[in-house]
Design a protein around this motif. Structure first.
Motif, PDB file in Angstrom:
ATOM      1  N   TYR A   1       0.841  -1.203   0.000  1.00 23.42           N
ATOM      2  CA  TYR A   1       0.000   0.000   0.000  1.00 23.42           C
ATOM      3  C   TYR A   1       0.874   1.250   0.000  1.00 23.42           C
ATOM      4  O   TYR A   1       0.670   2.173  -0.782  1.00 23.42           O
ATOM      5  CB  TYR A   1      -0.915   0.047   1.229  1.00 23.42           C
ATOM      6  CG  TYR A   1      -2.079  -0.903   1.185  1.00 23.42           C
ATOM      7  CD1 TYR A   1      -2.956  -0.923   0.106  1.00 23.42           C
ATOM      8  CD2 TYR A   1      -2.332  -1.753   2.238  1.00 23.42           C
ATOM      9  CE1 TYR A   1      -4.032  -1.786   0.073  1.00 23.42           C
ATOM     10  CE2 TYR A   1      -3.417  -2.619   2.219  1.00 23.42           C
ATOM     11  CZ  TYR A   1      -4.266  -2.630   1.133  1.00 23.42           C
ATOM     12  OH  TYR A   1      -5.325  -3.480   1.110  1.00 23.42           O
ATOM     13  N   TRP A   2       1.829   1.277   0.905  1.00 21.74           N
ATOM     14  CA  TRP A   2       2.694   2.452   1.058  1.00 21.74           C
ATOM     15  C   TRP A   2       3.467   2.720  -0.236  1.00 21.74           C
ATOM     16  O   TRP A   2       3.532   3.857  -0.692  1.00 21.74           O
ATOM     17  CB  TRP A   2       3.631   2.229   2.246  1.00 21.74           C
ATOM     18  CG  TRP A   2       4.649   3.287   2.414  1.00 21.74           C
ATOM     19  CD1 TRP A   2       4.474   4.532   2.968  1.00 21.74           C
ATOM     20  CD2 TRP A   2       6.012   3.226   1.998  1.00 21.74           C
ATOM     21  NE1 TRP A   2       5.652   5.233   2.929  1.00 21.74           N
ATOM     22  CE2 TRP A   2       6.615   4.456   2.338  1.00 21.74           C
ATOM     23  CE3 TRP A   2       6.792   2.246   1.386  1.00 21.74           C
ATOM     24  CZ2 TRP A   2       7.941   4.736   2.079  1.00 21.74           C
ATOM     25  CZ3 TRP A   2       8.116   2.531   1.141  1.00 21.74           C
ATOM     26  CH2 TRP A   2       8.682   3.751   1.478  1.00 21.74           C
ATOM     27  N   LEU A   3       4.052   1.683  -0.815  1.00 20.37           N
ATOM     28  CA  LEU A   3       4.843   1.871  -2.030  1.00 20.37           C
ATOM     29  C   LEU A   3       3.968   2.339  -3.191  1.00 20.37           C
ATOM     30  O   LEU A   3       4.337   3.260  -3.933  1.00 20.37           O
ATOM     31  CB  LEU A   3       5.577   0.577  -2.396  1.00 20.37           C
ATOM     32  CG  LEU A   3       6.565   0.684  -3.548  1.00 20.37           C
ATOM     33  CD1 LEU A   3       7.686   1.669  -3.219  1.00 20.37           C
ATOM     34  CD2 LEU A   3       7.163  -0.696  -3.855  1.00 20.37           C
ATOM     35  N   ALA A   4       2.797   1.746  -3.344  1.00 20.39           N
ATOM     36  CA  ALA A   4       1.896   2.138  -4.433  1.00 20.39           C
ATOM     37  C   ALA A   4       1.435   3.585  -4.275  1.00 20.39           C
ATOM     38  O   ALA A   4       1.417   4.351  -5.250  1.00 20.39           O
ATOM     39  CB  ALA A   4       0.695   1.199  -4.490  1.00 20.39           C
ATOM     40  N   ILE A   5       1.084   3.986  -3.071  1.00 23.21           N
ATOM     41  CA  ILE A   5       0.627   5.356  -2.845  1.00 23.21           C
ATOM     42  C   ILE A   5       1.783   6.336  -3.021  1.00 23.21           C
ATOM     43  O   ILE A   5       1.612   7.425  -3.574  1.00 23.21           O
ATOM     44  CB  ILE A   5      -0.047   5.484  -1.464  1.00 23.21           C
ATOM     45  CG1 ILE A   5      -1.400   4.758  -1.513  1.00 23.21           C
ATOM     46  CG2 ILE A   5      -0.230   6.940  -1.057  1.00 23.21           C
ATOM     47  CD1 ILE A   5      -2.095   4.626  -0.178  1.00 23.21           C
ATOM     48  N   THR A   6       2.974   5.948  -2.580  1.00 27.97           N
ATOM     49  CA  THR A   6       4.146   6.813  -2.751  1.00 27.97           C
ATOM     50  C   THR A   6       4.452   7.023  -4.227  1.00 27.97           C
ATOM     51  O   THR A   6       4.725   8.145  -4.661  1.00 27.97           O
ATOM     52  CB  THR A   6       5.370   6.220  -2.018  1.00 27.97           C
ATOM     53  OG1 THR A   6       5.056   6.086  -0.631  1.00 27.97           O
ATOM     54  CG2 THR A   6       6.586   7.104  -2.178  1.00 27.97           C
TER      55      THR A   6
ATOM     56  N   TYR B   1       2.338   6.843  -6.676  1.00 27.78           N
ATOM     57  CA  TYR B   1       1.250   7.648  -7.215  1.00 27.78           C
ATOM     58  C   TYR B   1       1.409   9.123  -6.831  1.00 27.78           C
ATOM     59  O   TYR B   1       1.312  10.008  -7.675  1.00 27.78           O
ATOM     60  CB  TYR B   1      -0.096   7.107  -6.713  1.00 27.78           C
ATOM     61  CG  TYR B   1      -1.279   7.930  -7.132  1.00 27.78           C
ATOM     62  CD1 TYR B   1      -1.872   7.737  -8.371  1.00 27.78           C
ATOM     63  CD2 TYR B   1      -1.808   8.908  -6.292  1.00 27.78           C
ATOM     64  CE1 TYR B   1      -2.965   8.502  -8.772  1.00 27.78           C
ATOM     65  CE2 TYR B   1      -2.892   9.673  -6.675  1.00 27.78           C
ATOM     66  CZ  TYR B   1      -3.467   9.463  -7.919  1.00 27.78           C
ATOM     67  OH  TYR B   1      -4.535  10.226  -8.302  1.00 27.78           O
ATOM     68  N   ALA B   2       1.669   9.373  -5.548  1.00 27.72           N
ATOM     69  CA  ALA B   2       1.696  10.745  -5.032  1.00 27.72           C
ATOM     70  C   ALA B   2       2.929  11.516  -5.471  1.00 27.72           C
ATOM     71  O   ALA B   2       2.874  12.733  -5.630  1.00 27.72           O
ATOM     72  CB  ALA B   2       1.601  10.732  -3.507  1.00 27.72           C
ATOM     73  N   THR B   3       4.045  10.836  -5.670  1.00 25.88           N
ATOM     74  CA  THR B   3       5.292  11.545  -5.988  1.00 25.88           C
ATOM     75  C   THR B   3       5.686  11.399  -7.442  1.00 25.88           C
ATOM     76  O   THR B   3       6.646  12.021  -7.872  1.00 25.88           O
ATOM     77  CB  THR B   3       6.452  11.017  -5.134  1.00 25.88           C
ATOM     78  OG1 THR B   3       6.731   9.662  -5.493  1.00 25.88           O
ATOM     79  CG2 THR B   3       6.143  11.131  -3.654  1.00 25.88           C
ATOM     80  N   ASN B   4       4.978  10.545  -8.160  1.00 25.69           N
ATOM     81  CA  ASN B   4       5.327  10.254  -9.544  1.00 25.69           C
ATOM     82  C   ASN B   4       6.779   9.790  -9.651  1.00 25.69           C
ATOM     83  O   ASN B   4       7.479  10.090 -10.614  1.00 25.69           O
ATOM     84  CB  ASN B   4       5.064  11.466 -10.431  1.00 25.69           C
ATOM     85  CG  ASN B   4       4.736  11.071 -11.852  1.00 25.69           C
ATOM     86  OD1 ASN B   4       4.406   9.916 -12.131  1.00 25.69           O
ATOM     87  ND2 ASN B   4       4.835  12.014 -12.761  1.00 25.69           N
ATOM     88  N   GLY B   5       7.243   9.108  -8.596  1.00 22.50           N
ATOM     89  CA  GLY B   5       8.601   8.578  -8.590  1.00 22.50           C
ATOM     90  C   GLY B   5       9.652   9.574  -8.150  1.00 22.50           C
ATOM     91  O   GLY B   5      10.817   9.230  -8.035  1.00 22.50           O
ATOM     92  N   ASP B   6       9.259  10.819  -7.910  1.00 22.84           N
ATOM     93  CA  ASP B   6      10.229  11.839  -7.503  1.00 22.84           C
ATOM     94  C   ASP B   6      10.360  11.818  -5.982  1.00 22.84           C
ATOM     95  O   ASP B   6       9.893  12.717  -5.288  1.00 22.84           O
ATOM     96  CB  ASP B   6       9.772  13.211  -7.986  1.00 22.84           C
ATOM     97  CG  ASP B   6      10.836  14.272  -7.749  1.00 22.84           C
ATOM     98  OD1 ASP B   6      12.026  13.919  -7.617  1.00 22.84           O
ATOM     99  OD2 ASP B   6      10.464  15.459  -7.689  1.00 22.84           O
TER     100      ASP B   6
ATOM    101  N   PHE C   1      12.217   5.527  -8.622  1.00 20.36           N
ATOM    102  CA  PHE C   1      12.479   6.486  -7.550  1.00 20.36           C
ATOM    103  C   PHE C   1      13.878   7.064  -7.689  1.00 20.36           C
ATOM    104  O   PHE C   1      14.746   6.472  -8.325  1.00 20.36           O
ATOM    105  CB  PHE C   1      12.334   5.812  -6.181  1.00 20.36           C
ATOM    106  CG  PHE C   1      10.927   5.366  -5.903  1.00 20.36           C
ATOM    107  CD1 PHE C   1       9.974   6.274  -5.456  1.00 20.36           C
ATOM    108  CD2 PHE C   1      10.547   4.056  -6.110  1.00 20.36           C
ATOM    109  CE1 PHE C   1       8.671   5.872  -5.218  1.00 20.36           C
ATOM    110  CE2 PHE C   1       9.247   3.643  -5.879  1.00 20.36           C
ATOM    111  CZ  PHE C   1       8.303   4.558  -5.429  1.00 20.36           C
ATOM    112  N   ASN C   2      14.085   8.207  -7.045  1.00 31.69           N
ATOM    113  CA  ASN C   2      15.416   8.812  -7.056  1.00 31.69           C
ATOM    114  C   ASN C   2      16.420   7.934  -6.326  1.00 31.69           C
ATOM    115  O   ASN C   2      17.548   7.769  -6.774  1.00 31.69           O
ATOM    116  CB  ASN C   2      15.377  10.201  -6.419  1.00 31.69           C
ATOM    117  CG  ASN C   2      14.659  11.211  -7.288  1.00 31.69           C
ATOM    118  OD1 ASN C   2      14.646  11.089  -8.499  1.00 31.69           O
ATOM    119  ND2 ASN C   2      14.056  12.198  -6.665  1.00 31.69           N
ATOM    120  N   GLN C   3      16.002   7.395  -5.185  1.00 30.82           N
ATOM    121  CA  GLN C   3      16.907   6.577  -4.381  1.00 30.82           C
ATOM    122  C   GLN C   3      16.081   5.791  -3.373  1.00 30.82           C
ATOM    123  O   GLN C   3      15.027   6.245  -2.927  1.00 30.82           O
ATOM    124  CB  GLN C   3      17.902   7.474  -3.647  1.00 30.82           C
ATOM    125  CG  GLN C   3      19.000   6.749  -2.923  1.00 30.82           C
ATOM    126  CD  GLN C   3      20.034   7.724  -2.347  1.00 30.82           C
ATOM    127  OE1 GLN C   3      19.811   8.920  -2.245  1.00 30.82           O
ATOM    128  NE2 GLN C   3      21.171   7.183  -1.979  1.00 30.82           N
TER     129      GLN C   3
END
Length: 169
Positions: free
Chosen positions: A95-100, A102-107, A138-140
Motif C-alpha cells: 500500500y505504502w509503495l503504491a501510494i508513494t 502515485y503521489a510523488t510520480n517517482g520523484d 524512484f530517485n533513491q
C-alpha cells in the motif's frame, strides 16, 4: 449573535460539500493505486491463496479506511483478522509503495528502516528483488537494518548490483 449564526450555518453547509468531496477524492486515489497494490503483492506472494481485494471508506466517520482481502475461498475478510504478521507487514508495504509512487510520480527518496523483521527468507528475497526493480521508479531507496541477511545479500549475494551500495556503521 445573528452574524455568528449566519457564519455557522454557512460553514456547516460548506462542510456538507467539502467532506463528501474529500472522501470521494481519497477513494479515487485508493482505487487508482489498487491494481498496483495487487501487482506488488503478487510479486512478493505469488501463488498464495490470499490477496488484497478492495478499499472502502465509511461515510461520515474519521479514519475510516477499511481494507478487504480474500483468504482462500472466503472473500471480503479484513486482513487484520486473518493475515499473519508477515503478511500484514508486506501488505502495508505494498500500500505504502503504491501510494508513494502515485503521489510523488517517482520523484522521491524512499527510506525503509527495519520494516521487514517479521518476513521469512523466501519472502524477504522477493522484497529485495522488488526493491531492485522498483528502484528505477524512484530517485533513491535507502534501507537501514540490523539484519545480517540484508547486508550479506546486497554486499555478497544475488542482490549485489552496481546500483546498490552497502555502508556499514
Amino acid at each position: 449573535v445573528e452574524i455568528e449564526n449566519k457564519i455557522k450555518v454557512g460553514l456547516e453547509k460548506a462542510l456538507d460539500v467539502v467532506r463528501p468531496t474529500r472522501k470521494a477524492h481519497e477513494l479515487a486515489i485508493l482505487n487508482n493505486v489498487h491494481d498496483e497494490v495487487v501487482r506488488l503483492w503478487e510479486l512478493i506472494h505469488p501463488d498464495e491463496p490470499i490477496k488484497p481485494t478492495r478499499f472502502e471508506l465509511k461515510p461520515g466517520t474519521k479514519g475510516s479506511l477499511n481494507q478487504y482481502a480474500s483468504f482462500g475461498d472466503v472473500e471480503n475478510v479484513q486482513p487484520q483478522a486473518y493475515f499473519s504478521e508477515s503478511h500484514l507487514d508486506t501488505l502495508g508495504f505494498c500500500y505504502w509503495l503504491a501510494i508513494t509512487k502515485y503521489a510523488t510520480n517517482g520523484d522521491a527518496i524512499l527510506v525503509l528502516d527495519d520494516v521487514f523483521t517479521s518476513v521469512d527468507n523466501v519472502h524477504i528475497k522477493r522484497v529485495m528483488e522488488l526493491l531492485n526493480t522498483e528502484s528505477e521508479a524512484f530517485n533513491q531507496i535507502i534501507v537501514t537494518t540490523h539484519q545480517r541477511r540484508w547486508h550479506d545479500a546486497y554486499k555478497y549475494g544475488s542482490m549485489a548490483r552496481n546500483k546498490a551500495s552497502v555502508i556499514e556503521l
